[in-house]
Scaffold this motif. Structure first.
Motif, PDB file in Angstrom:
ATOM      1  N   ALA A  12       0.814  -1.216   0.000  1.00  0.00           N
ATOM      2  CA  ALA A  12       0.000   0.000   0.000  1.00  0.00           C
ATOM      3  C   ALA A  12       0.851   1.272   0.000  1.00  0.00           C
ATOM      4  O   ALA A  12       0.334   2.369  -0.215  1.00  0.00           O
ATOM      5  CB  ALA A  12      -0.926   0.012   1.218  1.00  0.00           C
ATOM      6  N   LEU A  13       2.140   1.120   0.222  1.00  0.00           N
ATOM      7  CA  LEU A  13       3.013   2.286   0.325  1.00  0.00           C
ATOM      8  C   LEU A  13       3.226   2.946  -1.036  1.00  0.00           C
ATOM      9  O   LEU A  13       3.494   2.284  -2.035  1.00  0.00           O
ATOM     10  CB  LEU A  13       4.367   1.870   0.908  1.00  0.00           C
ATOM     11  N   ARG A  14       3.143   4.243  -1.046  1.00  0.00           N
ATOM     12  CA  ARG A  14       3.461   5.056  -2.236  1.00  0.00           C
ATOM     13  C   ARG A  14       4.083   6.359  -1.770  1.00  0.00           C
ATOM     14  O   ARG A  14       3.509   7.058  -0.924  1.00  0.00           O
ATOM     15  CB  ARG A  14       2.208   5.341  -3.057  1.00  0.00           C
ATOM     16  N   VAL A  15       5.271   6.661  -2.284  1.00  0.00           N
ATOM     17  CA  VAL A  15       5.959   7.913  -1.973  1.00  0.00           C
ATOM     18  C   VAL A  15       6.250   8.588  -3.301  1.00  0.00           C
ATOM     19  O   VAL A  15       6.876   7.985  -4.187  1.00  0.00           O
ATOM     20  CB  VAL A  15       7.274   7.664  -1.200  1.00  0.00           C
ATOM     21  N   ALA A  16       5.819   9.825  -3.450  1.00  0.00           N
ATOM     22  CA  ALA A  16       5.955  10.488  -4.752  1.00  0.00           C
ATOM     23  C   ALA A  16       6.319  11.955  -4.579  1.00  0.00           C
ATOM     24  O   ALA A  16       5.948  12.600  -3.591  1.00  0.00           O
ATOM     25  CB  ALA A  16       4.669  10.364  -5.556  1.00  0.00           C
ATOM     26  N   CYS A  17       7.055  12.461  -5.561  1.00  0.00           N
ATOM     27  CA  CYS A  17       7.399  13.882  -5.610  1.00  0.00           C
ATOM     28  C   CYS A  17       7.735  14.220  -7.045  1.00  0.00           C
ATOM     29  O   CYS A  17       8.605  13.579  -7.651  1.00  0.00           O
ATOM     30  CB  CYS A  17       8.586  14.183  -4.696  1.00  0.00           C
ATOM     31  N   GLY A  18       7.067  15.214  -7.599  1.00  0.00           N
ATOM     32  CA  GLY A  18       7.315  15.570  -8.988  1.00  0.00           C
ATOM     33  C   GLY A  18       7.113  14.372  -9.895  1.00  0.00           C
ATOM     34  O   GLY A  18       6.106  13.665  -9.800  1.00  0.00           O
ATOM     35  N   PRO A  19       8.103  14.050 -10.757  1.00  0.00           N
ATOM     36  CA  PRO A  19       7.935  12.939 -11.708  1.00  0.00           C
ATOM     37  C   PRO A  19       8.299  11.578 -11.134  1.00  0.00           C
ATOM     38  O   PRO A  19       8.153  10.563 -11.816  1.00  0.00           O
ATOM     39  CB  PRO A  19       8.900  13.317 -12.829  1.00  0.00           C
ATOM     40  N   VAL A  20       8.794  11.519  -9.877  1.00  0.00           N
ATOM     41  CA  VAL A  20       9.339  10.284  -9.314  1.00  0.00           C
ATOM     42  C   VAL A  20       8.385   9.660  -8.300  1.00  0.00           C
ATOM     43  O   VAL A  20       7.827  10.358  -7.448  1.00  0.00           O
ATOM     44  CB  VAL A  20      10.715  10.543  -8.672  1.00  0.00           C
ATOM     45  N   GLU A  32       9.934  -5.859 -16.404  1.00  0.00           N
ATOM     46  CA  GLU A  32      10.488  -4.540 -16.740  1.00  0.00           C
ATOM     47  C   GLU A  32      11.810  -4.314 -16.011  1.00  0.00           C
ATOM     48  O   GLU A  32      12.761  -3.740 -16.569  1.00  0.00           O
ATOM     49  CB  GLU A  32       9.470  -3.458 -16.368  1.00  0.00           C
ATOM     50  N   LEU A  33      11.881  -4.794 -14.769  1.00  0.00           N
ATOM     51  CA  LEU A  33      13.106  -4.648 -13.991  1.00  0.00           C
ATOM     52  C   LEU A  33      14.253  -5.445 -14.600  1.00  0.00           C
ATOM     53  O   LEU A  33      15.397  -4.962 -14.663  1.00  0.00           O
ATOM     54  CB  LEU A  33      12.845  -5.098 -12.547  1.00  0.00           C
ATOM     55  N   VAL A  34      13.971  -6.637 -15.066  1.00  0.00           N
ATOM     56  CA  VAL A  34      14.993  -7.468 -15.696  1.00  0.00           C
ATOM     57  C   VAL A  34      15.559  -6.773 -16.934  1.00  0.00           C
ATOM     58  O   VAL A  34      16.776  -6.734 -17.152  1.00  0.00           O
ATOM     59  CB  VAL A  34      14.429  -8.856 -16.054  1.00  0.00           C
ATOM     60  N   GLU A  35      14.691  -6.199 -17.753  1.00  0.00           N
ATOM     61  CA  GLU A  35      15.167  -5.497 -18.946  1.00  0.00           C
ATOM     62  C   GLU A  35      15.996  -4.275 -18.573  1.00  0.00           C
ATOM     63  O   GLU A  35      16.972  -3.941 -19.264  1.00  0.00           O
ATOM     64  CB  GLU A  35      13.975  -5.088 -19.817  1.00  0.00           C
ATOM     65  N   ARG A  88      13.215  -5.305   5.118  1.00  0.00           N
ATOM     66  CA  ARG A  88      13.768  -4.684   3.923  1.00  0.00           C
ATOM     67  C   ARG A  88      12.609  -4.267   3.028  1.00  0.00           C
ATOM     68  O   ARG A  88      11.694  -5.054   2.807  1.00  0.00           O
ATOM     69  CB  ARG A  88      14.676  -5.650   3.161  1.00  0.00           C
ATOM     70  N   LEU A  89      12.686  -3.052   2.543  1.00  0.00           N
ATOM     71  CA  LEU A  89      11.714  -2.570   1.569  1.00  0.00           C
ATOM     72  C   LEU A  89      12.431  -2.356   0.251  1.00  0.00           C
ATOM     73  O   LEU A  89      13.303  -1.483   0.137  1.00  0.00           O
ATOM     74  CB  LEU A  89      11.069  -1.265   2.036  1.00  0.00           C
ATOM     75  N   ALA A  90      12.110  -3.187  -0.732  1.00  0.00           N
ATOM     76  CA  ALA A  90      12.669  -3.041  -2.080  1.00  0.00           C
ATOM     77  C   ALA A  90      11.686  -2.191  -2.877  1.00  0.00           C
ATOM     78  O   ALA A  90      10.617  -2.664  -3.274  1.00  0.00           O
ATOM     79  CB  ALA A  90      12.868  -4.404  -2.730  1.00  0.00           C
ATOM     80  N   LEU A  91      12.044  -0.938  -3.097  1.00  0.00           N
ATOM     81  CA  LEU A  91      11.135   0.017  -3.727  1.00  0.00           C
ATOM     82  C   LEU A  91      11.512   0.248  -5.182  1.00  0.00           C
ATOM     83  O   LEU A  91      12.663   0.585  -5.493  1.00  0.00           O
ATOM     84  CB  LEU A  91      11.170   1.356  -2.981  1.00  0.00           C
ATOM     85  N   THR A  92      10.553   0.054  -6.071  1.00  0.00           N
ATOM     86  CA  THR A  92      10.779   0.421  -7.463  1.00  0.00           C
ATOM     87  C   THR A  92      10.778   1.937  -7.578  1.00  0.00           C
ATOM     88  O   THR A  92      10.068   2.642  -6.855  1.00  0.00           O
ATOM     89  CB  THR A  92       9.696  -0.148  -8.381  1.00  0.00           C
ATOM     90  N   GLY A  97       6.354   7.383 -14.875  1.00  0.00           N
ATOM     91  CA  GLY A  97       5.746   6.078 -15.103  1.00  0.00           C
ATOM     92  C   GLY A  97       6.684   5.000 -15.596  1.00  0.00           C
ATOM     93  O   GLY A  97       6.298   3.833 -15.676  1.00  0.00           O
ATOM     94  N   VAL A  98       7.924   5.345 -15.916  1.00  0.00           N
ATOM     95  CA  VAL A  98       8.889   4.385 -16.452  1.00  0.00           C
ATOM     96  C   VAL A  98       9.790   3.887 -15.318  1.00  0.00           C
ATOM     97  O   VAL A  98      10.335   4.689 -14.549  1.00  0.00           O
ATOM     98  CB  VAL A  98       9.747   5.018 -17.554  1.00  0.00           C
ATOM     99  N   LEU A  99       9.961   2.565 -15.213  1.00  0.00           N
ATOM    100  CA  LEU A  99      10.831   1.990 -14.195  1.00  0.00           C
ATOM    101  C   LEU A  99      12.279   2.332 -14.520  1.00  0.00           C
ATOM    102  O   LEU A  99      12.786   1.981 -15.592  1.00  0.00           O
ATOM    103  CB  LEU A  99      10.640   0.478 -14.138  1.00  0.00           C
ATOM    104  N   VAL A 100      12.972   3.007 -13.576  1.00  0.00           N
ATOM    105  CA  VAL A 100      14.332   3.481 -13.847  1.00  0.00           C
ATOM    106  C   VAL A 100      15.355   2.973 -12.836  1.00  0.00           C
ATOM    107  O   VAL A 100      16.567   3.113 -13.053  1.00  0.00           O
ATOM    108  CB  VAL A 100      14.386   5.021 -13.886  1.00  0.00           C
ATOM    109  N   GLY A 101      14.917   2.385 -11.713  1.00  0.00           N
ATOM    110  CA  GLY A 101      15.878   1.927 -10.717  1.00  0.00           C
ATOM    111  C   GLY A 101      15.197   1.357  -9.503  1.00  0.00           C
ATOM    112  O   GLY A 101      13.977   1.127  -9.484  1.00  0.00           O
TER     113      GLY A 101
END
Length: 251
Positions: A12-20, A32-35, A88-92, A97-101
């Motif tokens: 349920a966690l969502r942290v956002a600011c600007g485009p991220v 998507e992460l593998v690619e 541990r929280l592994a956060l995309t 909207g594009v997965l970058v890290g």
């Protein structure tokens, strides 16, 4: 029927600011992460940033070893072992909207120690546009303001000037050096790691409002309901004061 977020509150966690935007890794994110990893995650001109060169493993989809199987085991283990004693929280990390890290948070005996370890990386194609700085600021704001951490710790291999610059921009201060062992396909080597720490007094917050959703259920799941936190409400909008957004690294 219960939702997945009700069954496993970190979702349920969502942290956002600007485009991220940061969210806990889900199985649907994995292709998507593998690619992203296949496209490269490190700058060859800088020291290898990881203790284990997981990004150098041979690409062998469907095989019991190699990438992505070994990384998938690790991502699933983080989820399966998440508990108040150690989490541990592994956060995309998504930008527009594009997965970058990925941005990771790790804590042991958090109610007693009140300390969180942070680590991060970006796909090589996404370096240099400020994402690395912003994603780490969001992770620190989450830990300090929403979870009640007293400090966040991190580190970088000495000589990685890009990671050092991001740490400074987030407000980390040097906290001693120690010797570590890095393992790659070429074997094990020793390296000096610069430890850094950031607190509420030193953090440089984002220059735009930060939106945090799902913090209350996450605190309850992690057993830190009784720890003081700075957020004024369950789902907060925190105004920052720093407006800089310069080049970043892979974290």
């Amino acid at each position: 029927m219960l939702s997945l977020e009700e069954i496993f509150p970190p979702f349920a966690l969502r942290v956002a600011c600007g485009p991220v935007e940061l969210r806990v890794l889900r199985d649907d994110d994995v292709p998507e992460l593998v690619e992203l990893v296949r496209g490269g995650v490190t700058d060859p001109a800088l020291p290898m940033p990881f203790l284990q060169a997981w990004h150098e493993e041979p690409f062998t989809p469907g095989a019991p070893d190699g990438f992505p199987t070994s990384s998938l085991r690790w991502w699933w283990t983080q989820r399966a072992t998440c508990s108040p004693e150690e989490w541990r929280l592994a956060l995309t990390v998504r930008r527009d909207g594009v997965l970058v890290g990925m941005q990771d948070l790790h804590a042991v005996a958090f109610p007693q120690r009140r300390s969180v370890l942070t680590g991060s990386w970006l796909g090589r194609a996404h370096h240099g546009v400020g994402t690395g700085t912003l994603m780490r600021r969001l992770a620190v704001v989450l830990a300090l303001d929403e979870l009640g951490a007293a400090q966040c710790e991190s580190g970088y291999i000495v000589g990685n000037h890009a990671s050092a610059a991001v740490s400074r921009k987030v407000g980390y201060r040097e906290n001693g050096r120690h010797r570590v062992v890095q393992r790659s396909a070429a074997g094990a080597v020793g390296a000096d790691e610069q430890r850094v720490v950031v607190t509420r007094d030193t953090v440089v917050r984002p220059g735009e409002p930060v939106t945090v959703e799902g913090a209350a259920v996450l605190r309850r799941f992690l057993g830190v309901d009784d720890l003081p936190h700075a957020a004024a409400s369950v789902d907060s909008h925190t105004d920052g004061h720093d407006v800089s957004d310069v080049s970043d690294d892979a974290g």
